[in-house]
Design an enzyme around this catalytic site. Structure first.
Site, mmCIF file in Angstrom:
data_model
loop_
_atom_site.group_PDB
_atom_site.id
_atom_site.type_symbol
_atom_site.label_atom_id
_atom_site.label_comp_id
_atom_site.label_asym_id
_atom_site.label_seq_id
_atom_site.Cartn_x
_atom_site.Cartn_y
_atom_site.Cartn_z
ATOM 1 N N GLU A 1 -12.414 3.305 -23.591
ATOM 2 C CA GLU A 1 -13.653 3.871 -24.136
ATOM 3 C C GLU A 1 -14.785 3.060 -23.529
ATOM 4 O O GLU A 1 -14.797 1.831 -23.643
ATOM 5 C CB GLU A 1 -13.658 3.804 -25.662
ATOM 6 C CG GLU A 1 -12.488 4.552 -26.321
ATOM 7 C CD GLU A 1 -12.344 6.018 -25.907
ATOM 8 O OE1 GLU A 1 -13.366 6.647 -25.552
ATOM 9 O OE2 GLU A 1 -11.216 6.531 -25.903
ATOM 10 N N CYS B 1 -22.287 1.339 -28.542
ATOM 11 C CA CYS B 1 -22.047 2.306 -27.470
ATOM 12 C C CYS B 1 -22.670 3.641 -27.840
ATOM 13 O O CYS B 1 -23.032 4.433 -26.987
ATOM 14 C CB CYS B 1 -20.558 2.455 -27.237
ATOM 15 S SG CYS B 1 -19.683 2.638 -28.771
HETATM 16 P P1 NAD Z 1 -17.853 -5.503 -20.652
HETATM 17 O O1 NAD Z 1 -17.336 -4.409 -19.783
HETATM 18 O O2 NAD Z 1 -18.770 -6.494 -20.053
HETATM 19 O O3 NAD Z 1 -16.632 -6.344 -21.250
HETATM 20 C C1 NAD Z 1 -15.571 -5.725 -21.932
HETATM 21 C C2 NAD Z 1 -14.339 -6.586 -21.752
HETATM 22 O O4 NAD Z 1 -13.957 -6.557 -20.378
HETATM 23 C C3 NAD Z 1 -14.547 -8.052 -22.116
HETATM 24 O O5 NAD Z 1 -13.394 -8.559 -22.738
HETATM 25 C C4 NAD Z 1 -14.744 -8.688 -20.750
HETATM 26 O O6 NAD Z 1 -14.406 -10.060 -20.719
HETATM 27 C C5 NAD Z 1 -13.781 -7.879 -19.911
HETATM 28 N N1 NAD Z 1 -14.030 -7.944 -18.484
HETATM 29 C C6 NAD Z 1 -15.193 -8.236 -17.843
HETATM 30 N N2 NAD Z 1 -14.984 -8.242 -16.508
HETATM 31 C C7 NAD Z 1 -13.680 -7.943 -16.307
HETATM 32 C C8 NAD Z 1 -12.859 -7.797 -15.165
HETATM 33 N N3 NAD Z 1 -13.350 -7.969 -13.939
HETATM 34 N N4 NAD Z 1 -11.562 -7.474 -15.347
HETATM 35 C C9 NAD Z 1 -11.068 -7.280 -16.581
HETATM 36 N N5 NAD Z 1 -11.786 -7.435 -17.702
HETATM 37 C C10 NAD Z 1 -13.080 -7.743 -17.567
HETATM 38 O O7 NAD Z 1 -18.487 -4.806 -21.934
HETATM 39 P P2 NAD Z 1 -19.236 -5.499 -23.166
HETATM 40 O O8 NAD Z 1 -20.560 -5.999 -22.702
HETATM 41 O O9 NAD Z 1 -18.342 -6.431 -23.900
HETATM 42 O O10 NAD Z 1 -19.447 -4.235 -24.110
HETATM 43 C C11 NAD Z 1 -20.468 -3.336 -23.885
HETATM 44 C C12 NAD Z 1 -19.980 -2.089 -23.185
HETATM 45 O O11 NAD Z 1 -18.909 -1.526 -23.944
HETATM 46 C C13 NAD Z 1 -21.032 -1.000 -23.107
HETATM 47 O O12 NAD Z 1 -20.942 -0.367 -21.861
HETATM 48 C C14 NAD Z 1 -20.648 -0.048 -24.236
HETATM 49 O O13 NAD Z 1 -21.104 1.268 -24.071
HETATM 50 C C15 NAD Z 1 -19.162 -0.144 -24.188
HETATM 51 N N6 NAD Z 1 -18.554 0.230 -25.468
HETATM 52 C C16 NAD Z 1 -17.994 1.463 -25.557
HETATM 53 C C17 NAD Z 1 -17.427 1.893 -26.748
HETATM 54 C C18 NAD Z 1 -16.806 3.253 -26.854
HETATM 55 O O14 NAD Z 1 -16.135 3.519 -27.847
HETATM 56 N N7 NAD Z 1 -16.999 4.131 -25.877
HETATM 57 C C19 NAD Z 1 -17.426 1.037 -27.846
HETATM 58 C C20 NAD Z 1 -17.997 -0.227 -27.731
HETATM 59 C C21 NAD Z 1 -18.547 -0.618 -26.519
#
Ligand code: NAD
Length: 545
Positions: A297, A331
């Site tokens: 998501e 989100c």
């Molecule tokens: P992010 O993508 O920065 O991080 C999410 C996770 O991915 C974290 O655990 C992070 O450490 C990890 N990550 C970062 N780089 C990575 C890599 N290279 N390889 C593997 N994992 C990696 O997102 P965030 O800032 O924590 O959250 C915000 C984002 O999440 C926004 O885009 C928001 O829209 C989305 N979000 C979506 C939903 C939904 O249900 N659609 C819900 C909540 C948040």
């Protein structure tokens, strides 16, 4: 324990959503939470890697801070090493042998107990951790770390029960069964900073279905993730069912995503990170024992559109709550609005007046409606968008930010005349809302504009009193949002009531907190048993007469 337990006659307790507490002045719940906040603010846990229940402190230590007071360290945490990641995968395989064979009702009982602990004695701890570590106000924390996580655990148990009871027909002489097996391997759960409940659910849903999980929490959600793990262990989750790996996401992912036993990925976060993970999985396809389930998501660019018949005050309130609660870091947060010219002066004035009334600050002060954004990186990114708006659009309210003590950004309303302006298209993930004013006569064209303006399709809302307008919007925006609201704000989905997830660039839409999601974490085996098998290989048609 065996997989064939006499479980069919058992029924879980009925399920209802956890009631939201008000924390009104003078209430016992407010006093209790305030005391827990003060106590936890004075603590600084040293968070380890946890493998098979064993705490491992690698010595490479990082700090977690309070976004609204970034000089204040809430916890230190240890980064997992590459050897830890490999050890966690091996330990998960050990735990899988027993857990995947544990009767479903015993697994469900663990999560029902976790839900009751969280609804009761653990509530203040998870709320305080979320407030201190992620800068949520008491209300935002309560609906996330308490209510939503409780609901995920209870409703998933309920949906699992429904799923396990779905069985094929059995004509006379045979018995057909569907056995919903755990996936063969481990599930890699990568969780975002913005919802404590998502951390619990991305691990909890696959674990509920008998899988073992490698959990990589976000660095900026470390404190509440740590308490979530402890809560699950206190509820009786066997050690090793969820192994906890704080650390470098790229390194951990490289090892996890290239392992032959990768059975699934449960991700929530940004679209770019998810796309990169999917690509890595594609490159590794020859290595896996089974096809990994990929559930993600991701981002959003959520809209609210008003029809000329809209209730102006209801629209303005939905806009303010939808755009600015939790600093626009949901989100589902509203980040673009479309308003007819005839309503705009009134809408603008009401929204601006509410923005001026909003208090931003330390979440320990319950009068604040907003806290700080999560970290320096987010602060810089949002500041960049504000600078762009100052140059290329009109800022009607807010626009300021101050990162000296905490990463504070004012709730901001921007107006643009360019429907393709980047603030209407890109995910900002902060308290910045952009308005586009359209000609009343161009309602139908504006619906098309809303649909095609951004690559995302997460949430959206329409406000109209005119039923024909609602009907037209429902059709025109069919694919523009996975969670779609009529005369309501585009945030605040409740487990069991509005299953959550978006399409297009917003994710695989496997609807968190629903049976659809649980289906991804099982692999069905069909069993046919014939009671009296034939003893003659020939068929009647083979006879002469
Ligand atoms: P992010 O993508 O920065 O991080 C999410 C996770 O991915 C974290 O655990 C992070 O450490 C990890 N990550 C970062 N780089 C990575 C890599 N290279 N390889 C593997 N994992 C990696 O997102 P965030 O800032 O924590 O959250 C915000 C984002 O999440 C926004 O885009 C928001 O829209 C989305 N979000 C979506 C939903 C939904 O249900 N659609 C819900 C909540 C948040």
């Amino acid at each position: 324990m065996t997989s064939f337990s006499p479980s069919a006659a058992r029924r879980l307790p009925p399920v209802v959503n956890d009631p939201i507490r008000a924390y009104a002045p003078g209430s016992a719940e407010r006093a209790s939470l305030k005391a827990r906040l003060a106590a936890m603010e004075a603590e600084c846990p040293d968070i380890p890697v946890v493998i098979g229940g064993k705490e491992i402190r690698s010595g490479e230590r990082m700090q977690a801070v309070s976004p609204h007071k970034h000089g204040h360290v809430t916890a230190t945490w240890h980064k997992a090493t590459a050897d830890d990641v490999r050890a966690a995968i091996a330990d998960g395989q050990r735990a899988w042998r027993e857990w995947s064979e544990t009767p479903w009702e015993a697994r469900a009982a663990v999560f029902l107990k976790a839900a009751d602990l969280l609804a009761g004695p653990w509530r203040d701890t998870l709320n305080a951790a979320t407030m201190l570590g992620q800068s949520k106000t008491v209300f935002q924390s309560e609906i996330d770390a308490a209510c939503e996580m409780v609901d995920f655990f209870r409703f998933n148990a309920h949906f699992a029960q429904e799923l396990y009871h779905e069985q094929p027909v059995s004509p006379p002489g045979m018995w057909n069964q569907s056995e919903y097996r755990a996936l063969e391997g481990f599930v890699y759960a990568v969780t975002p900073f913005n919802f404590t409940a998502i951390g619990g659910n991305l691990c909890g849903a696959p674990a509920m279905m008998g899988n073992t999980v490698l959990w990589k929490p976000a660095a900026t959600q470390m404190l509440s993730a740590w308490y979530t793990l402890q809560l699950l262990h206190e509820a009786g989750l066997p050690k090793g069912v969820i192994n906890f790996l704080p650390g470098d996401p790229a390194m951990i992912s490289e090892i996890a995503l290239s392992h032959p036993d990768l059975a699934g990925v449960h991700f929530t976060g940004s679209t770019g990170v998810f796309n990169a993970m999917w690509k890595t999985i594609g490159q590794n396809m020859g290595k896996y024992r089974s096809y990994p389930r990929i559930v993600g998501e991701t981002g959003g660019k959520d809209f609210i559109i008003a029809h000329p018949s809209a209730d102006v005050q209801a629209f303005a309130v939905a806009v303010v709550r939808g755009a600015y609660e939790y600093q626009g870091q949901k989100c589902s947060a509203a980040s673009r609005i479309y308003v007819p010219k005839s309503l705009w002066p009134e809408v603008r004035d009401r929204v601006v007046a509410m923005i001026k009334d909003i208090r931003v600050g330390d979440v320990n002060d319950f009068r604040n409606f907003m806290g700080a954004v999560i970290d320096q990186k987010a602060f810089d990114r949002i500041s960049g968008y504000l600078a762009d708006a100052k140059q290329h659009a009109k800022i009607l309210a807010g626009g300021g930010c101050d990162g000296a003590k905490g990463w504070f950004v004012e709730p901001t309303l921007v107006q643009t005349e360019d429907p393709g302006y980047r603030l209407l298209c890109e995910e900002i993930f902060g308290p910045v809302l952009t308005a586009y004013v359209y000609d009343d006569a161009k309602w139908s064209e504006t619906l098309q504009l809303v649909d095609r303006t951004s690559p995302y399709a997460l949430t959206g809302a329409v406000f109209a009193q005119d039923r024909a307008a609602v009907a037209e919007a429902n059709v025109a925006l069919r694919h523009a949002a996975g969670n779609y609201y009529v005369n309501d704000k585009c945030t605040g989905a409740v487990v069991g009531q509005q299953p959550f997830g978006g399409a297009r660039a917003s994710g695989t839409n496997d609807k968190a907190g629903s049976k659809l999601n649980l289906l991804r974490w099982v692999s069905a085996r069909t069993i046919k048993e014939t009671f009296v098998p034939p003893h003659d290989y020939t068929y009647p048609f083979m006879r002469e007469a």
